[in-house]
Design an enzyme around this catalytic site. Structure first.
Site, short mmCIF file in Angstrom:
data_model
loop_
_atom_site.label_atom_id
_atom_site.label_comp_id
_atom_site.label_asym_id
_atom_site.label_seq_id
_atom_site.Cartn_x
_atom_site.Cartn_y
_atom_site.Cartn_z
N ARG A 15 53.21 58.14 34.78
CA ARG A 15 51.85 58.32 34.27
C ARG A 15 51.26 59.63 34.80
NH1 ARG A 15 49.52 52.64 36.30
NH2 ARG A 15 51.14 53.04 37.85
N LYS A 75 48.52 57.10 41.25
CA LYS A 75 48.90 56.28 42.41
C LYS A 75 48.38 56.90 43.70
CE LYS A 75 50.77 52.93 42.34
NZ LYS A 75 50.21 51.56 42.06
N TYR A 94 44.22 55.16 42.31
CA TYR A 94 44.49 53.87 42.96
C TYR A 94 44.89 54.14 44.41
CZ TYR A 94 44.72 51.49 38.42
OH TYR A 94 44.42 50.98 37.19
N HIS A 96 44.88 50.99 46.94
CA HIS A 96 45.38 49.71 47.49
C HIS A 96 45.51 49.78 49.01
CE1 HIS A 96 46.07 48.38 43.39
NE2 HIS A 96 46.77 49.47 43.16
N GLU A 118 40.72 50.70 41.98
CA GLU A 118 40.84 49.24 41.94
C GLU A 118 39.64 48.49 42.49
OE1 GLU A 118 42.68 51.22 43.84
OE2 GLU A 118 42.74 50.47 45.88
N VAL A 179 45.82 39.86 34.76
CA VAL A 179 47.29 39.82 34.79
C VAL A 179 47.78 38.44 34.36
CG1 VAL A 179 49.33 39.82 36.30
CG2 VAL A 179 47.58 41.61 36.56
N SER A 220 44.57 25.50 41.44
CA SER A 220 45.48 26.08 42.42
C SER A 220 45.18 25.54 43.82
CB SER A 220 45.31 27.62 42.42
OG SER A 220 46.04 28.19 43.48
N ASP A 270 50.90 44.98 45.05
CA ASP A 270 50.16 46.18 45.45
C ASP A 270 49.03 45.85 46.42
OD1 ASP A 270 48.60 44.97 43.54
OD2 ASP A 270 48.28 46.76 42.34
N ASN A 300 54.20 49.60 40.95
CA ASN A 300 53.62 50.43 39.88
C ASN A 300 54.31 50.09 38.56
OD1 ASN A 300 56.06 51.64 40.72
ND2 ASN A 300 55.41 53.67 40.07
N1 LIG Z 1 52.24 45.72 40.45
C1 LIG Z 1 51.56 46.42 39.57
O1 LIG Z 1 52.07 47.36 38.98
C2 LIG Z 1 50.18 46.07 39.23
C3 LIG Z 1 49.51 45.18 40.01
N2 LIG Z 1 48.26 44.74 39.70
C4 LIG Z 1 47.69 43.76 40.62
O2 LIG Z 1 47.68 42.45 40.09
C5 LIG Z 1 46.75 41.66 40.82
C6 LIG Z 1 45.89 40.83 39.88
O3 LIG Z 1 45.00 41.68 39.19
P1 LIG Z 1 43.97 41.14 38.09
O4 LIG Z 1 44.58 40.11 37.25
O5 LIG Z 1 43.38 42.34 37.44
O6 LIG Z 1 42.85 40.47 39.01
P2 LIG Z 1 41.70 39.48 38.52
O7 LIG Z 1 40.58 39.64 39.49
O8 LIG Z 1 41.41 39.66 37.07
O9 LIG Z 1 42.35 38.03 38.69
C7 LIG Z 1 42.68 37.49 39.92
C8 LIG Z 1 42.55 35.99 39.82
O10 LIG Z 1 43.09 35.42 41.03
C9 LIG Z 1 42.36 34.25 41.24
N3 LIG Z 1 42.62 33.74 42.56
C10 LIG Z 1 42.13 34.12 43.77
N4 LIG Z 1 42.62 33.34 44.75
C11 LIG Z 1 43.46 32.46 44.15
C12 LIG Z 1 44.27 31.39 44.62
N5 LIG Z 1 44.31 31.05 45.91
N6 LIG Z 1 45.02 30.69 43.71
C13 LIG Z 1 44.98 31.01 42.41
N7 LIG Z 1 44.22 31.99 41.92
C14 LIG Z 1 43.47 32.70 42.77
C15 LIG Z 1 40.91 34.67 40.97
O11 LIG Z 1 40.08 33.54 40.78
C16 LIG Z 1 41.09 35.51 39.71
O12 LIG Z 1 40.93 34.75 38.53
C17 LIG Z 1 45.97 42.68 41.67
O13 LIG Z 1 46.49 42.70 42.99
C18 LIG Z 1 46.25 43.98 40.99
O14 LIG Z 1 46.07 45.10 41.83
C19 LIG Z 1 47.61 45.17 38.57
C20 LIG Z 1 48.22 46.10 37.76
C21 LIG Z 1 49.53 46.66 38.04
C1 LIG Z 2 47.15 48.96 39.45
C2 LIG Z 2 48.36 49.62 39.91
O1 LIG Z 2 48.74 49.49 41.04
C3 LIG Z 2 49.11 50.42 39.00
O2 LIG Z 2 48.74 50.54 37.84
O3 LIG Z 2 50.13 51.00 39.41
#
Ligand SMILES: NC(=O)C1=CN([C@@H]2O[C@H](COP(=O)(O)OP(=O)(O)OC[C@H]3O[C@@H](n4cnc5c(N)ncnc54)[C@H](O)[C@@H]3O)[C@@H](O)[C@H]2O)C=CC1
Ligand SMILES: CC(=O)C(=O)O
Ligand SMILES: [Mg+2]
Length: 375
Positions: A15, A75, A94, A96, A118, A179, A220, A270, A300
Site C-alpha cells: 500500500r 504502517k 497506523y 498500534h 487506528e 472485522v 462471548s 496488530d 498487515n
Molecule cells: N491484521 C490486520 O491486517 C488488520 C487488523 N485489524 C485489527 O482487527 C481488530 C478488530 O478491528 P475492528 O473489527 O475494526 O474493531 P471493532 O471495534 O469494530 O470491533 C471489535 C469488537 O470486539 C468486541 N469485543 C471486545 N471484547 C470482546 C470479548 N472479550 N469477546 C468478544 N468480543 C469482544 C467489541 O465489542 C467490538 O464489537 C483490531 O485489532 C484491528 O486493529 C484491522 C485491520 C487489518
Molecule cells: C489496520 C492495519 O493494521 C493494517 O491495515 O495494516
C-alpha cells in the site's frame, strides 16, 4: 505545509499513503508533496502519475523524511526509519503502539507527533480510519482460513462450504465489530456454519436481524469459547479494545482441546492478538503451528490486496490529512475531537491511556500538550 510520502518497507506492504488523487487535493489547498520514487508502484500508481498530479519525486526515503513536516504513510515506522524521524515531525499512519514497546520508546525518543489512524474516533465510537482496513481484513480472513484449511498447507482438509450430503465447516468468529461482521458474512456466503461472539448484546441483536440463517450469535464468555473451539475448524480473532492490548480469549492450554489442523486467523494480532499463542507473521511466512493448530497472524493483511486497500484507506484518511495540513496538527486537534483522539505520543510524552497502560509509562493529558504547543 510540506507533505512526504515514503515507500512502505514492511514485508510485502504494497500500500501507499496517498494516491495521485490525494496529491491533487493537497495541491489544490496550496501544499507541497514529495513522494519517494516507486512508492505507489505496488498499488498500481506510477511516479509519472504522481508528477502529473503535482508531486515532486525524490529518490530516497531519507530525502522524503528530511523534507517533510508531515509524513503520510500506512504502517508504523520500522527500525531503519527511526533515525530519519525529526523532532516535531507529524507522522500520520497506523502505529498500534500497544503491541510495539520498542516502537513506543523510539517515538518518545524522536519527540515526533504521532497521530495514529487506528485511534481516531468519532463520537459514535466508530473508528473511521480503521474501518476500511478492517473491512478488507475481515473479508480476507475466511479466504486465508479456507486456504490454510487445505491439507497440503497443514489444515484439517475441510472445505468451508462442504458439499451436498457432507456437513460444512464450522467457523467461529470472536468479536462482532467490523472485522468480525465482514468475516462472518463472507464465511456464511461460502456456505460455512458460522458462530459469532461478542460481549455487546446490542451488537449481537443487530447481527441477528440481518445475517443469513447459517450465522448464529452467541455471547462471548470463557465457557462458551471453550465449548465452541472444540468443534471449530476455523477461528477468526476480531476483538478490539481501542488503542489497548487485545484480551487473550484463547489461552495456550485451550489449544489442546482443539482438533488437529484447526486454523486460527488472528486479525487482532496488530493489537497483540486475542489468541495467546499468536505472534505477528508476514505475508512471506504467514503461518506457524503450535499443538497442531495452524496460526495465521499477519499484521498487515490488507497489504496483500493493495489495489483495493490503498483506495479504501486513502478515501478515509485524505480529508483528515488535508485538515491537518490546512490547520496544523494543534489547531486541527483542538477543533476536531476525533483527530485529537488520534494523538498517541507527542513530543516525547504518551497521551493515550491504552498505550501508557500497555507499557507502564506515565500518561500526560492531551490538553497539556496542546496548551504547550500553543504557548
Ligand atoms: N491484521 C490486520 O491486517 C488488520 C487488523 N485489524 C485489527 O482487527 C481488530 C478488530 O478491528 P475492528 O473489527 O475494526 O474493531 P471493532 O471495534 O469494530 O470491533 C471489535 C469488537 O470486539 C468486541 N469485543 C471486545 N471484547 C470482546 C470479548 N472479550 N469477546 C468478544 N468480543 C469482544 C467489541 O465489542 C467490538 O464489537 C483490531 O485489532 C484491528 O486493529 C484491522 C485491520 C487489518
Ligand atoms: C489496520 C492495519 O493494521 C493494517 O491495515 O495494516
Ligand atoms: Mg490439539
Amino acid at each position: 505545509m510540506i507533505i512526504g510520502v515514503p515507500k512502505e518497507i514492511k514485508n510485502n506492504e504494497n500500500r501507499v499513503g496517498l494516491t495521485p488523487a490525494g496529491i491533487a487535493e493537497f495541491r489544490k489547498h496550496g501544499h507541497d508533496v514529495y513522494v519517494q520514487a516507486t512508492a505507489g508502484e505496488g498499488s498500481g500508481f506510477a511516479d509519472a502519475e504522481y508528477e502529473q498530479a503535482g508531486a515532486t519525486i525524490l529518490p530516497t526515503i531519507e530525502d522524503v523524511y528530511a523534507k517533510a513536516e508531515m509524513i503520510v504513510k500506512v504502517k508504523e515506522p520500522i527500525a531503519s526509519e527511526y533515525p530519519l524521524i525529526k523532532e516535531n515531525q507529524l507522522l500520520f499512519t497506523y502505529f498500534h503502539f500497544a503491541s510495539g514497546e520498542e516502537l513506543t520508546h523510539a517515538m518518545i525518543e524522536r519527540k515526533a507527533v504521532c497521530l495514529a489512524y487506528e485511534t481516531v474516533e468519532l463520537p459514535s465510537r466508530a473508528l473511521p480510519l480503521l474501518i476500511p482496513m478492517s473491512e478488507v481484513a475481515g473479508r480476507m480472513a475466511p479466504q486465508e482460513g479456507a486456504k490454510y484449511l487445505e491439507k497440503p498447507l497443514k489444515g484439517r482438509g475441510i472445505l468451508l462450504g462442504g458439499v451436498p450430503g457432507v456437513k460444512p465447516a464450522h467457523v467461529l468468529v470472536l468479536g462482532a465489530g467490523i472485522v468480525g461482521t465482514q468475516a462472518a458474512k463472507i464465511a456464511a456466503g461460502l456456505g460455512a456454519q458460522v458462530t459469532i461472539m461478542d460481549i455487546s448484546l446490542n451488537r449481537l441483536r443487530e447481527l441477528d436481524d440481518f445475517m443469513p440463517k447459517n450465522v448464529v450469535t452467541q455471547y462471548s464468555n470463557e465457557y462458551n469459547i471453550r465449548e465452541a473451539i472444540k468443534t471449530a475448524d476455523l477461528i477468526v480473532g476480531a476483538v478490539l479494545i481501542p488503542g489497548a492490548k487485545a484480551p487473550h480469549l484463547i489461552t495456550r492450554d485451550m489449544l489442546k482441546t482443539m482438533r488437529p489442523g484447526t486454523v486460527v486467523v488472528d486479525v487482532a494480532v496488530d493489537q497483540g492478538g486475542c489468541i495467546e499463542t499468536c505472534k505477528p507473521t508476514t505475508h512471506e511466512n504467514p503461518t506457524f503451528i503450535i499443538d497442531d493448530v495452524v496460526h495465521y497472524c499477519v499484521a498487515n493483511m490488507p497489504g496483500a490486496v493493495p489495489y483495493t486497500s490503498t483506495l479504501a484507506l486513502t478515501n478515509a484518511t485524505l480529508p483528515y490529512a488535508v485538515k491537518l495540513a490546512n490547520l496544523g496538527w494543534q489547531e486541527a486537534c483542538r477543533r476536531d475531537e476525533a483527530l485529537r483522539l488520534g494523538l498517541n505520543v507527542v513530543h516525547g510524552e504518551v497521551v493515550y491511556k491504552g498505550v501508557a497502560d500497555a507499557w507502564n509509562l506515565p500518561l500526560v493529558s492531551v490538553d497539556s500538550v496542546l496548551e504547550a504547543a500553543h504557548a
